[in-house]
Design a protein around this motif. Structure first.
Motif, PDB file in Angstrom:
ATOM      1  N   TYR A 323       4.313  70.348  18.611  1.00  0.00           N
ATOM      2  CA  TYR A 323       4.025  71.205  19.765  1.00  0.00           C
ATOM      3  C   TYR A 323       3.041  70.541  20.723  1.00  0.00           C
ATOM      4  CZ  TYR A 323       2.719  75.119  22.687  1.00  0.00           C
ATOM      5  OH  TYR A 323       2.490  75.915  23.780  1.00  0.00           O
ATOM      6  N   LYS A 326       4.783  68.131  22.928  1.00  0.00           N
ATOM      7  CA  LYS A 326       5.561  68.752  24.000  1.00  0.00           C
ATOM      8  C   LYS A 326       4.669  69.281  25.113  1.00  0.00           C
ATOM      9  CE  LYS A 326       8.910  70.071  20.530  1.00  0.00           C
ATOM     10  NZ  LYS A 326       9.430  71.158  19.697  1.00  0.00           N
ATOM     11  N   GLU A 327       3.507  69.794  24.752  1.00  0.00           N
ATOM     12  CA  GLU A 327       2.577  70.302  25.761  1.00  0.00           C
ATOM     13  C   GLU A 327       2.131  69.202  26.712  1.00  0.00           C
ATOM     14  OE1 GLU A 327       0.056  74.222  24.857  1.00  0.00           O
ATOM     15  OE2 GLU A 327      -0.679  72.417  23.841  1.00  0.00           O
ATOM     16  N   CYS A 332       5.112  75.087  28.591  1.00  0.00           N
ATOM     17  CA  CYS A 332       6.102  75.340  27.544  1.00  0.00           C
ATOM     18  C   CYS A 332       6.373  76.831  27.362  1.00  0.00           C
ATOM     19  CB  CYS A 332       5.610  74.770  26.206  1.00  0.00           C
ATOM     20  SG  CYS A 332       5.452  72.971  26.161  1.00  0.00           S
ATOM     21  N   VAL A 334       7.843  78.789  24.535  1.00  0.00           N
ATOM     22  CA  VAL A 334       8.133  78.518  23.125  1.00  0.00           C
ATOM     23  C   VAL A 334       8.843  79.723  22.518  1.00  0.00           C
ATOM     24  CG1 VAL A 334       7.158  77.849  20.904  1.00  0.00           C
ATOM     25  CG2 VAL A 334       6.014  77.164  23.027  1.00  0.00           C
ATOM     26  N   VAL A 376      11.815  74.808  22.522  1.00  0.00           N
ATOM     27  CA  VAL A 376      10.714  74.830  23.489  1.00  0.00           C
ATOM     28  C   VAL A 376      11.269  74.406  24.846  1.00  0.00           C
ATOM     29  CG1 VAL A 376       8.474  73.853  24.110  1.00  0.00           C
ATOM     30  CG2 VAL A 376       9.013  74.330  21.714  1.00  0.00           C
ATOM     31  N   ILE A 378      10.697  73.289  28.450  1.00  0.00           N
ATOM     32  CA  ILE A 378       9.614  72.589  29.134  1.00  0.00           C
ATOM     33  C   ILE A 378       9.869  72.587  30.637  1.00  0.00           C
ATOM     34  CG2 ILE A 378       8.356  70.402  29.319  1.00  0.00           C
ATOM     35  CD1 ILE A 378       9.354  69.825  26.421  1.00  0.00           C
TER      36      ILE A 378
END
Length: 453
Positions: A323, A326-327, A332, A334, A376, A378
């Motif tokens: 996570y 990805k941030e 995000c 989620v 997720v 984005i």
């Protein structure tokens, strides 16, 4: 005197924050959602602080937003205009740990990993372990019925919750459940509060089940696949073979690329998915060897088996950093749909198709052993909310999960983010019953209004 001044005077000095800039740090969780303008934040250190706050809120008809560590991903702790935030993060006592009864009694601000470490000093463990276990609190885990990496074998937070102490909206104290492993007296109020996201009451203490810790470090493998469908087939084969993994995690290509961009893990161009599995059984080495063979039988191009606890931590660390990786790429959205294990490959393919169809970046991990996926979505950082194409892709993913016999959320809760889809899963009778339950416990609608139901 202003109503908020009465609360300041009723609580110990420093327990009520009214500076808007300071309050803002307590008004949000890990979602992109922007909070409103709360009146104050209460930093409770005892049950009495919670009772005082809720009695005051009832008297003055002020909404209250309960808060743990603020690590939630559904918006349940996002504060609205004119509310008071009630943080229980400073209630950090492990009040009892009984090796004989295999239970612990803890306050809601105890960090999940700290409870597990305390239990392991006695040869026990606290089984639920969300990926945020080093920063998430027991209270927040209870509020959302959090899962985690070990839930494939040990279940979610509700499966470890035996009893609760809850302060109701009007300040009354309710005790639910028991200290025993079994108990069927009356309705299951403990189970009702777990997952209620602070809409029914504020948990101030919990009696939780501990389990025997494995006698030796678990054995772990990581398998690389050239397709998501092959990885999903391997999961199905492992579960059907009765291997009973204690962990079974799937990472898609987009997630692996995010991790590789951050930590340079040497990702091969041919790797489309990675499966990380673990066994904590007494014969864990032979179990992992069997799982390794099933991965090879289902198309794995490479399988690595850990040879030391350090290697195990490195493999599990890949999953835990997903996570955060990805941030780094943007804001995000989620999600965490859950589907029957048998249709996991179909759900994964549907997520990929939605990403292509709507031109959206979606990176997916899954607690694959129990069919719980975390796509997720984005998007560009700084936007007030996801753009229309993200919502459209999310809508498609949720609807497909429901068509496959799944659910909108496996462990993150509903919060604010999923309320728009609740009608798709709940029929009118179920919605009426849920709203009726809310009215019994919180007739004035002051507890976390607008969330969860």
């Amino acid at each position: 005197m202003r109503p908020i001044d009465a609360l300041v005077n009723a609580l110990p000095e420093g327990h009520v924050l009214t500076d808007p800039d300071v309050i803002d740090s307590y008004a949000r969780d890990r979602t992109f959602l922007e909070p409103g303008k709360p009146l104050a934040a209460v930093l409770a250190t005892s049950r009495d602080d919670v009772v005082t706050t809720l009695k005051w809120a009832t008297e003055h008809r002020v909404p209250v937003v309960p808060r743990g560590g603020g690590t939630g991903l559904a918006g349940a702790a996002t504060a609205g205009d004119g509310s008071v935030i009630l943080s229980v993060a400073r209630m950090t006592a492990i009040k009892e740990l009984s090796p004989a009864d295999e239970i612990a009694v803890v306050e809601p601000g105890v960090i999940t990993a700290d409870l597990d470490r305390a239990a392991r000093e006695h040869g026990l463990m606290y089984a639920p372990d969300p990926s945020s276990y080093e920063i998430s609190t027991i209270g927040g885990n209870l509020a959302t019925n959090a899962g985690g990496l070990r839930c494939v074998k040990y279940g979610v937070t509700r499966d470890s919750a035996l009893g609760l102490e809850v302060v109701l909206a009007d300040g009354r104290i309710l005790e639910t459940g028991r200290r025993t492993m079994k108990g069927v007296t009356g309705y299951d109020l403990t189970g009702l509060f777990v997952g209620s996201e602070g809409t029914l009451g504020v948990i101030t203490s919990a009696t939780v089940r501990l389990r025997r810790a494995p006698d030796k470090p678990p054995a772990t493998f990581a398998a690389e696949f050239g397709s998501l469908r092959d990885a999903g087939a391997a999961v199905s084969a492992i579960m059907a073979a009765g291997c009973q993994p204690s962990l079974m995690e799937l990472l898609d290509r987009a997630t692996l690329e995010a991790i590789d961009d951050w930590r340079n893990i040497g990702l091969e161009s041919s790797t489309i998915a990675m499966l990380i599995g673990q066994s904590d059984a007494s014969d864990s080495e032979s179990v992992v060897k069997r799982m390794e063979q099933l991965c090879v039988d289902n198309g794995a191009s490479f399988v690595a088996v850990s040879s030391s606890p350090q290697e195990t931590e490195e493999l599990i660390g890949l999953r835990r950093m997903a996570y955060d990786a990805k941030e780094r790429m943007g804001a995000c959205l989620v999600e965490d749909v859950c589907v029957p294990r048998s249709v996991l490959p179909d759900m994964i393919m549907a997520i990929e198709a939605a990403a292509v169809r709507h031109g959206v970046k979606i990176a997916t991990v899954a607690h694959a052993g129990d069919g719980n996926l975390h796509p997720v979505f984005i998007f560009e950082r700084g936007m007030a909310e996801p753009p229309p194409e993200v919502w459209a892709a999310a809508d498609e993913v949720f609807k497909h999960a429901l068509r496959l016999g799944g659910t909108l959320t496996g462990e993150h809760g509903v919060g604010l983010l999923k309320r728009r889809w609740l009608g798709l899963e709940f029929g009118p009778v179920a919605q009426e019953m849920q709203q009726g339950i809310k009215a019994v416990f919180d007739p004035l609608g002051l507890l976390n209004p607008g969330k969860a139901i």
